[in-house]
Motif scaffolding. Structure first.
Motif, PDB file in Angstrom:
ATOM      1  N   GLY A  66      28.080 -14.937   4.246  1.00  0.00           N
ATOM      2  CA  GLY A  66      26.903 -15.261   3.463  1.00  0.00           C
ATOM      3  C   GLY A  66      27.172 -16.092   2.235  1.00  0.00           C
ATOM      4  O   GLY A  66      26.236 -16.521   1.549  1.00  0.00           O
TER       5      GLY A  66
ATOM      6  N   ARG B 117      23.305 -20.641   8.598  1.00  0.00           N
ATOM      7  CA  ARG B 117      22.286 -20.702   7.546  1.00  0.00           C
ATOM      8  C   ARG B 117      22.704 -21.760   6.549  1.00  0.00           C
ATOM      9  O   ARG B 117      23.857 -21.834   6.138  1.00  0.00           O
TER      10      ARG B 117
ATOM     11  N   THR C 181      24.290  -3.335  -7.215  1.00  0.00           N
ATOM     12  CA  THR C 181      22.974  -3.119  -6.605  1.00  0.00           C
ATOM     13  C   THR C 181      21.963  -4.138  -7.120  1.00  0.00           C
ATOM     14  O   THR C 181      21.184  -4.707  -6.350  1.00  0.00           O
TER      15      THR C 181
ATOM     16  N   ASP D 143      22.683  -7.552  -5.672  1.00  0.00           N
ATOM     17  CA  ASP D 143      22.290  -7.593  -4.259  1.00  0.00           C
ATOM     18  C   ASP D 143      20.772  -7.725  -4.125  1.00  0.00           C
ATOM     19  O   ASP D 143      20.275  -8.439  -3.244  1.00  0.00           O
ATOM     20  N   THR D 144      20.033  -7.074  -5.025  1.00  0.00           N
ATOM     21  CA  THR D 144      18.572  -7.182  -5.014  1.00  0.00           C
ATOM     22  C   THR D 144      18.131  -8.611  -5.276  1.00  0.00           C
ATOM     23  O   THR D 144      17.235  -9.138  -4.599  1.00  0.00           O
TER      24      THR D 144
ATOM     25  N   VAL E 223      19.937 -11.360  -4.826  1.00  0.00           N
ATOM     26  CA  VAL E 223      20.373 -12.211  -3.705  1.00  0.00           C
ATOM     27  C   VAL E 223      19.388 -12.111  -2.556  1.00  0.00           C
ATOM     28  O   VAL E 223      18.953 -13.139  -1.993  1.00  0.00           O
ATOM     29  N   LYS E 224      18.990 -10.891  -2.182  1.00  0.00           N
ATOM     30  CA  LYS E 224      18.076 -10.713  -1.052  1.00  0.00           C
ATOM     31  C   LYS E 224      16.686 -11.239  -1.374  1.00  0.00           C
ATOM     32  O   LYS E 224      16.011 -11.831  -0.509  1.00  0.00           O
ATOM     33  N   ALA E 225      16.242 -11.062  -2.616  1.00  0.00           N
ATOM     34  CA  ALA E 225      14.911 -11.547  -2.998  1.00  0.00           C
ATOM     35  C   ALA E 225      14.827 -13.065  -2.908  1.00  0.00           C
ATOM     36  O   ALA E 225      13.762 -13.621  -2.617  1.00  0.00           O
TER      37      ALA E 225
ATOM     38  N   GLY F  86      16.385 -14.842  -0.736  1.00  0.00           N
ATOM     39  CA  GLY F  86      16.645 -15.285   0.630  1.00  0.00           C
ATOM     40  C   GLY F  86      18.106 -15.451   0.977  1.00  0.00           C
ATOM     41  O   GLY F  86      18.431 -16.183   1.915  1.00  0.00           O
ATOM     42  N   SER F  87      19.008 -14.794   0.232  1.00  0.00           N
ATOM     43  CA  SER F  87      20.460 -14.945   0.469  1.00  0.00           C
ATOM     44  C   SER F  87      20.827 -16.415   0.580  1.00  0.00           C
ATOM     45  O   SER F  87      21.495 -16.858   1.522  1.00  0.00           O
ATOM     46  N   ASN F  88      20.349 -17.169  -0.390  1.00  0.00           N
ATOM     47  CA  ASN F  88      20.465 -18.635  -0.360  1.00  0.00           C
ATOM     48  C   ASN F  88      21.857 -19.068  -0.801  1.00  0.00           C
ATOM     49  O   ASN F  88      22.259 -18.818  -1.945  1.00  0.00           O
TER      50      ASN F  88
END
Length: 839
Positions: A110, A168, A674, A677-678, A680-682, A684-686
């Motif tokens: 990722g 990706r 944590t 990670d929040t 990053v996921k918000a 879109g793990s761009n």
């Protein structure tokens, strides 16, 4: 006299071995540098020439317009219509359009592949036969739609992606998925340097990378048409604001750029080679001084039978010439191995280099010979001249053996004057003068080392007493000839001075960066593009909507004039800005930064003559609009927070396109795995986005400093190695010189173990003397250099890396023990009776 010199060289082969090694290593460093940079440059030039094989004429936007202006790629409209026109001109065989831009590819973990600057994407432009001559596929095929890409073979190998895998990627901030249609080979410099290259089909590339326009159109000449003739034809179809150049002109320009780059690398390496050779001078001078001293009666006899002073000097210089010649030839050959080793190390470290044969230019051979012979003869000149000045009768009686008091007084006086002059230069404002002053101080300390050696050895006496008779003898041997001890220690001192000074500055700078991040930012994270291009404003909206986020603000860049002078302006959210940063205000308050307010850094306020409460006019570059703002406050800037801050409500109406430089974020509970990670996921793990906490911001800069420091350690290792050879050489020749004395000691009861211990302790004392001088002088020069850094970095303060300095000193003691192994073994194996009989 030539035959005499040759005989002396052959008679003292073992004693001259370390001198030959010292010169050989220095020359190898120089020749290896030249071979490496010549090979590197030639290979890149050949690669560059290959990349222009399909380019007879290139059409580009003219002089900084179009794609050269950020975000304005379509200004000159290098489009398909122009490609067709160029392909149809007389003498053209084909034409293709090229577009390139940042493309963040995510690895299987990722994370971004290829680094911040080396992640690129480009287009596959099929010709009439459906092939693009720029790319050679080794597996699969070219991408045929928006949902397909191709990867370069190095990236595919590094990431483990294969044909058919899903990847990706991101080009403009949004994340998309695509299938790997093929893998291709390329000699692209970014890829060789560890970057990644992604191929899109032409339509997709124009959309995501070029805003509908090409960066360049490459025209290939038909057989029988020259580049100049094709250039003339192409100019007839050029639109305004474009220019055309031949492939030969582009290749020549690329060659010049490569020469500048390799020239800079070569200069840096040659500076350190020069340091290594400078250290070697002490070894050579020591060797010839001792050889001349051992042959004093022989030289006196030559004088007595008619040899002139000039002939004696020439005899010594001839010996030096022969030694230098042998060392230069050996060093030149070894330099080829050094060049190969440099290539291997760089490739092992992930820095791809183009393939090509080693280049041994005539210049390299000539320089190696001149340096090897020149350095050796220069270092041997003073001992030879000193030998020639000794009257024959005095030499036969050994009256000359000890240096005169007058000579030492003159040397100490000269050294004191040189140190004083260098110290004066160190406290000037010009950085170049300060650098020269550091060199002058170092030379002055080298001159003073005989004076400094006695108090150091005296200070070490209590420790040496612990070793009994061997310790006391080691102390007496170390101070017997202060010049020799000083010269040997100086060689080690030079390397450790530079290493210590650089370590102090690097450690202090890293600490200053950590403090700056901690003192300036209350925000837990910053979000930015990996290539430092603008962020889409949607990023801030997404982050601000998260329940874990307690405060956030964009930092939105605009350009204009503040008070009539050019300035960069940063638009921020005034409600949350104060809870995200810590500004050291001279006047005013962050609470007043609302509405039509502006916050100025101290330098801008001083230049414009503004204070808190004053009014200032701001003119924006994008639309020429003006705003009359009230100065809310004046703050002290640093590398993280500087410039002019205004509310986004002030800058947004004047921007042609709203985009953010970065987003400051504060989360509930502070930075944590944590929370990151929040975020990053918000988002879109761009892979195109970089999310950093304060530690990561410091680490990014500090990591570069640490890497540079390790490189400098490696470059200075050669000088330290040569200094170690100097210790070995001095001890070995000193043992030979004192063999009569050692024989007497053995005869009256000193056993072999104590003889070895005596030589080892002498070696450790000399090595530690050089190390203490080097560390002390390095601390002083690091303090001086830190003053210049402190002017630029307010949080800078000198941090002494005690643990590293102790490692340096301990390493010097180990060096002393290791350097004494061979001389100590030789001393212990002397036959007492034969040694006593020795003349």
């Amino acid at each position: 006299m030539f035959r005499t010199a040759l005989r002396n060289v052959l008679a003292h082969k073992a004693r001259l071995l370390m001198t030959v090694l010292a010169v050989m290593l220095g020359v190898a460093f120089v020749s290896g540098t030249l071979v490496f940079t010549d090979t590197f440059g030639t290979a890149y030039k050949n690669q560059s020439a290959k990349s222009f094989d399909h380019v007879s004429v290139a059409i580009e936007p003219d002089g900084g317009q179009g794609p050269a202006e950020e975000g304005d790629k379509g200004a000159t409209r290098l489009d398909d219509a122009l490609v067709r026109e160029a392909a149809a001109v007389p003498g053209a065989e084909s034409a293709l359009g090229s577009v390139e831009g940042f493309t963040a590819l995510a690895g299987k973990d990722g994370k971004l592949v290829g680094g911040n600057w080396g992640s690129r994407g480009t287009n596959y432009y099929p010709d009439a036969r459906g092939h693009d001559p720029r790319w050679a596929f080794v597996r699969g095929r070219a991408p045929a739609g928006a949902d397909e890409v191709a990867l370069d073979s190095r990236t595919a190998e590094r990431t483990g992606y294969r044909v058919g895998d899903s990847v990706r990627l991101s080009t403009n901030g949004s994340v998309t998925k695509a299938e790997v249609a093929g893998v291709f080979d390329t000699d692209d410099g970014n890829v060789l340097a560890g970057g990644s290259l992604v191929l899109f089909d032409n339509t997709t590339a124009l959309r995501v990378l070029g805003d509908g326009a090409y960066d360049e159109i490459d025209v290939k000449a038909a057989p029988g048409t020259s580049q100049s003739a094709l250039l003339h034809s192409v100019r007839d179809v050029l639109p305004e604001d474009t220019e055309a150049r031949t492939g030969a002109a582009l290749s020549a320009e690329q060659d010049r750029m490569i020469e500048r780059q390799t020239g800079s690398t070569s200069q840096v390496l040659l500076v350190f080679a020069g340091i290594a050779l400078f250290v070697g001078i002490f070894i050579i001078a020591n060797t010839f001084t001792m050889l001349v001293a051992q042959r004093t009666r022989e030289l006196a006899l030559l004088r007595a039978v008619g040899a002139s002073r000039r002939q004696v000097t020439r005899s010594v210089l001839t010996e030096a010439f022969l030694i230098g010649l042998v060392a230069a030839v050996a060093g030149g050959v070894l330099g080829i191995g050094v060049a190969v080793l440099l290539q291997t190390l760089l490739k092992a470290g992930g820095a791809g280099l183009p393939e090509g044969p080693l280049v041994l230019a005539p210049r390299t051979v000539l320089v190696s010979l001149l340096i090897g012979v020149g350095v050796t003869m220069t270092a041997a000149w003073l001992p030879g001249r000193r030998a020639a000045k000794i009257p024959p009768v005095a030499a036969m009686n050994s009256v000359h053996a000890a240096p005169t008091v007058r000579g030492l007084v003159v040397r100490n006086t000269l050294g004191s004057v040189v140190v004083a002059l260098g110290t004066v230069l160190l406290f000037t404002d010009d950085n170049y003068v300060v650098s020269a002053g550091a060199g002058v101080v170092m030379v002055g300390v080298i001159i003073l080392t005989p004076l400094l050696s006695r108090p150091f050895v005296a200070a070490a006496e209590p420790l040496l007493r612990l070793f009994g008779v061997a310790g006391r003898l080691a102390r007496l041997n170390a101070v017997r000839n202060p010049r020799r001890t000083a010269s040997t220690a100086s060689a080690l001192m030079i390397g450790l001075t530079l290493i210590t000074a650089m370590t102090v500055v690097a450690t202090s700078t890293s600490g200053a960066i950590d403090r700056m991040a901690a003192d300036s930012l209350k925000a837990d994270y910053t979000v930015s593009m990996a290539n430092y291009e603008p962020l889409a404003p949607q990023v801030h909206k997404t982050v601000a909507a998260l329940p874990e986020v307690t405060a956030s603000s964009p930092v939105r860049t605009a350009y204009g004039e503040v008070g009539g002078a050019p300035n960069r302006l940063s638009g921020i959210d005034p409600k949350s800005f104060g809870s995200l940063v810590h500004l050291d205000l001279d006047s005013g308050s962050l609470r007043d930064l609302r509405g039509d307010a502006v916050l100025l850094d101290r330098d801008t306020a001083k230049e414009r003559g503004l204070r808190a409460g004053d009014r200032v006019t701001v003119k924006f570059d994008d639309d020429g609009g003006r705003a009359h703002l009230r100065v809310a406050g004046v703050y002290r800037p640093n590398d993280l927070l500087n410039g002019v801050y205004v509310p986004t409500s002030v800058v947004d109406p004047h921007l042609s396109e709203i985009a953010d430089e970065k987003v400051l974020v504060r989360v509930r509970g502070g930075a944590s795995a944590t929370a990151e990670d929040t975020l990053v996921k918000a988002l879109g793990s761009n892979p195109a986005l970089k999310i950093q906490d304060k530690e990561a911001i410091s680490g990014e800069i500090g990591g570069a400093i640490d890497m540079l420091l390790k490189m400098l350690y490696g470059l200075l290792a050669m000088a330290v190695l040569i200094a170690v050879l100097g210790v070995v050489n001095t001890l070995a020749m000193s043992v030979f010189e004192r063999r009569h004395e050692i024989g007497m000691l053995r005869a009256i009861g000193l056993d072999r173990a104590k003889v070895k211990r005596m030589v080892r302790l002498e070696s450790v004392v000399i090595s530690l003397f050089g190390a203490v001088l080097g560390v002390g002088l390095g601390l002083f020069l690091g303090w001086i250099a830190g003053g210049a850094v402190g002017e630029e970095v307010p949080t800078y303060r000198m941090d002494v890396p005690v643990s590293r300095l102790l490692v340096f000193l301990a390493s010097a003691a180990v060096v002393g023990v290791l350097a004494a192994l061979w001389p100590a073994r030789g001393a212990a194996r002397l036959n007492p009776l034969q040694a006593i009989k020795a003349e």
